[in-house]
Structures are given as structure tokens and as C-alpha cells.
Write a protein that holds these residues in place. Structure first.
Motif, PDB file in Angstrom:
ATOM      1  N   GLY A 159     -93.714 -14.304 -16.331  1.00  0.00           N
ATOM      2  CA  GLY A 159     -95.021 -13.667 -16.370  1.00  0.00           C
ATOM      3  C   GLY A 159     -94.963 -12.157 -16.411  1.00  0.00           C
ATOM      4  N   HIS A 160     -93.887 -11.616 -16.994  1.00  0.00           N
ATOM      5  CA  HIS A 160     -93.733 -10.159 -17.032  1.00  0.00           C
ATOM      6  C   HIS A 160     -92.793  -9.803 -18.179  1.00  0.00           C
ATOM      7  N   ASN A 213    -102.722  -5.457 -15.877  1.00  0.00           N
ATOM      8  CA  ASN A 213    -102.082  -6.672 -16.368  1.00  0.00           C
ATOM      9  C   ASN A 213    -101.339  -6.503 -17.684  1.00  0.00           C
ATOM     10  N   HIS A 255     -97.959  -7.967 -18.178  1.00  0.00           N
ATOM     11  CA  HIS A 255     -97.876  -9.423 -18.060  1.00  0.00           C
ATOM     12  C   HIS A 255     -98.284 -10.143 -19.348  1.00  0.00           C
ATOM     13  N   THR A 288     -97.235 -11.587 -22.054  1.00  0.00           N
ATOM     14  CA  THR A 288     -96.144 -12.227 -22.787  1.00  0.00           C
ATOM     15  C   THR A 288     -96.758 -13.286 -23.712  1.00  0.00           C
TER      16      THR A 288
END
Length: 306
Positions: free
Chosen positions: A20-21, A241, A244, A246
Motif C-alpha cells: 500500500g505504498h 495519500n 499510496h 499504487t
């Protein structure tokens, strides 16, 4: 298995999605090995195309529920608009848990009138909302009190509900969407339906980061694809965000071509201007005007129109 540099890059991309990053990798190597074995069984050598085929095969294996949901959207069973403008309605974003978690838009509606109850969450009243969800509603009320303190106590009752939602709701990621729906319901000004919104808020109007933002963006993109991409649709998300995001290749390409849009915001007023298409101060002035009228009705200074 014969692993090419392109295949290794594709596996790393998927590890970033799981983490998530964009700057981190999921360290559960057994998951990557499972994916690599699936990919090598589909195509030799193991390159990017092989990994993408394996991921698509996984989505197809677990995709029946999503397929039925999109079919319901096409047939109008699920009421959702991705074009036009509506008063007191907005597309929030949630994540449906499962073997492959999926993001989906949910229609949030608000109705406002004179009263003293403040923000009334129907989902909370019937016991569908969790503790963090309750906290988000109370935070929203705190923002309203602070923003319109010059008018005194809030002379309004505003009901909020997640339409066609029948399970438990948890988290604060719909806080920004709920606030925009409330402001629209009070002011009578319409909101864009071609933009979905995710983001938590604090009492001062700052937009805060949320979880699973990539899945939420992709979920709204799939819905827009199903109902018809217009070139104006997109997602409003917290600026915090951005690391994050991706996102899958098809979403990245659609954004690059201007067929889908991402708007990163830090403050509530930035989201107001995007969704209302007006300067934030103008929207706030309209809300104050209507709240003033509600106060007069409550005090008996004038009667509401028949």
C-alpha cells in the motif's frame, strides 16, 4: 522458472500494491512466490505479461460478486449516478472485504431542515455504524459548529444515510463526502456526481489520509467504465495519500490520457470548490444564509412557505 527483468519488475509492483505504498515492498515472500508460480504456469519465460495474466486469472476466479454488482449497476438495480449534479447527494467510496478486496462507490444522501438535532446519522441510529464511524460523524458536527459559530447553536436537523447499504459500516474515510453532502443539503446547491470522494476530516477542516485508497480509486474507475467514461470523471482524495496510489496500469493510462482524473486536496475548502464548482466562501455564505432562515423559523419569526 526463467524470470526476466520485466517479470521481476512486475512482481515488485505487486509487492508495492500489497504494502500500500509506492516506496515499500510487502516482505511476505511466499505470496510473491505463489504469484510467480502461477505466472510461470501460464507463460514462459516469466515476464510482465505472464504476471499480468496471473493477476487477471485471480481476479476472474474471485470476480463473480463484482460481476453481479456491475450488472446491477447497468440494470439500475443499484441507484448510482456518475454524471450530472444533485442536491444533497454524493458518491463516497468504501472497500468490500474478501479474497480480493474491492473498492466501490456508495451513494450518500443528506436532507436538511429547521430543528435542533444537528447531524443525525441514520446508519448510526439503527446500529450499522462502528465506533470510528460514530467519531467521524461527531467530528463533522464539530467542524460545522466551528465554521458557523457566529450564528450560535446550529438551528438545523440534517439526516445522513449510506443508501442501499445493509451491512456494518466502519472507519472515518467518508467524513469529507458526508460533510459535502450536508453542506449541499443545507444550502440547496448541487454537487457533481462525476466525482467520487474519499478522505477523513478534522474539526479544523483539514483533510486526512485514509486506508485502501488505490482500491477505492480503481473501484470508481470500474464503475465509470461500466456506465460510460465521459472524460470528466475522477476521484477527490487526501493529498497525504499520494504515496499510496499504487494503481493498476489501465487506471494510470486513463489518467495520463485525461479520460479519468485524480484531485488531491489538503483542506475542506479545496474539495468544496471542486464538487460545487463555486468559490468556497460563496458556498459558506449560502449555508449561513439558510441557517439564519432556519433559526428564524425555530424562533417563530417567520413561517416556512407552504
Amino acid at each position: 522458472m526463467a524470470l526476466t527483468p520485466e517479470g521481476l519488475s512486475a512482481l515488485a509492483d505487486e509487492a508495492r500494491r500489497w504494502a500500500g505504498h509506492k516506496e515499500r515492498l510487502d516482505a511476505r515472500l511466499y505470496r510473491l512466490l505463489d504469484l510467480a508460480r502461477e505466472a510461470s504456469a501460464l507463460k514462459h519465460p516469466l515476464d510482465r505479461e505472464a504476471v499480468e495474466k496471473a493477476l487477471l486469472a485471480r481476479e476472474e476466479r474471485f470476480g463473480l460478486e463484482e460481476e453481479l454488482y456491475l450488472k446491477d449497476l447497468e440494470e439500475g438495480v443499484v441507484a448510482l449516478e456518475v454524471q450530472g449534479m444533485q442536491v444533497g447527494e454524493i458518491n463516497g467510496l468504501v472497500v468490500v472485504e474478501g479474497p480480493l478486496p474491492r473498492g466501490r462507490p456508495v451513494r450518500i444522501t443528506a436532507q436538511a431542515g429547521p430543528g435542533r438535532e444537528g447531524i443525525l446519522s441514520i446508519d448510526r441510529e439503527v446500529g450499522l455504524g462502528g465506533q470510528v464511524f460514530h467519531k467521524a460523524v461527531l467530528t463533522l458536527a464539530g467542524y460545522l459548529r466551528g465554521s458557523y459559530a457566529s450564528l450560535g447553536a446550529l438551528s438545523a436537523t440534517v439526516s445522513l444515510v449510506f443508501e442501499q447499504s445493509y451491512g456494518g459500516i466502519e472507519g472515518d474515510s467518508a467524513g469529507l463526502a458526508e460533510l459535502l453532502a450536508v453542506l449541499s443539503a443545507i444550502s440547496g446547491l448541487p454537487l457533481r456526481q462525476d466525482l467520487a470522494v474519499t478522505g477523513a476530516i478534522d474539526q479544523t477542516g483539514r483533510v486526512l489520509a485514509v486506508g485502501r485508497v488505490a482500491e477505492k480509486v480503481e473501484g470508481f474507475f470500474r464503475v465509470c467504465q461500466t456506465l460510460g467514461l465521459t472524460g470528466s470523471q475522477g476521484v477527490v482524495l487526501p493529498k497525504a495519500n499520494l504515496p499510496h496510489l499504487t494503481l493498476r496500469k489501465e487506471v494510470v493510462e486513463a489518467v495520463a490520457k485525461g479520460r479519468f482524473h485524480l484531485y488531491a486536496v489538503e483542506e475542506v475548502d479545496q474539495a468544496i470548490e471542486l464538487l460545487f464548482g463555486r468559490k468556497a466562501y460563496w458556498v459558506h455564505d449560502k449555508v449561513r444564509e439558510v441557517l439564519g432562515e432556519f433559526r428564524k423559523m425555530e424562533n417563530g419569526e417567520e413561517n416556512p412557505s407552504p
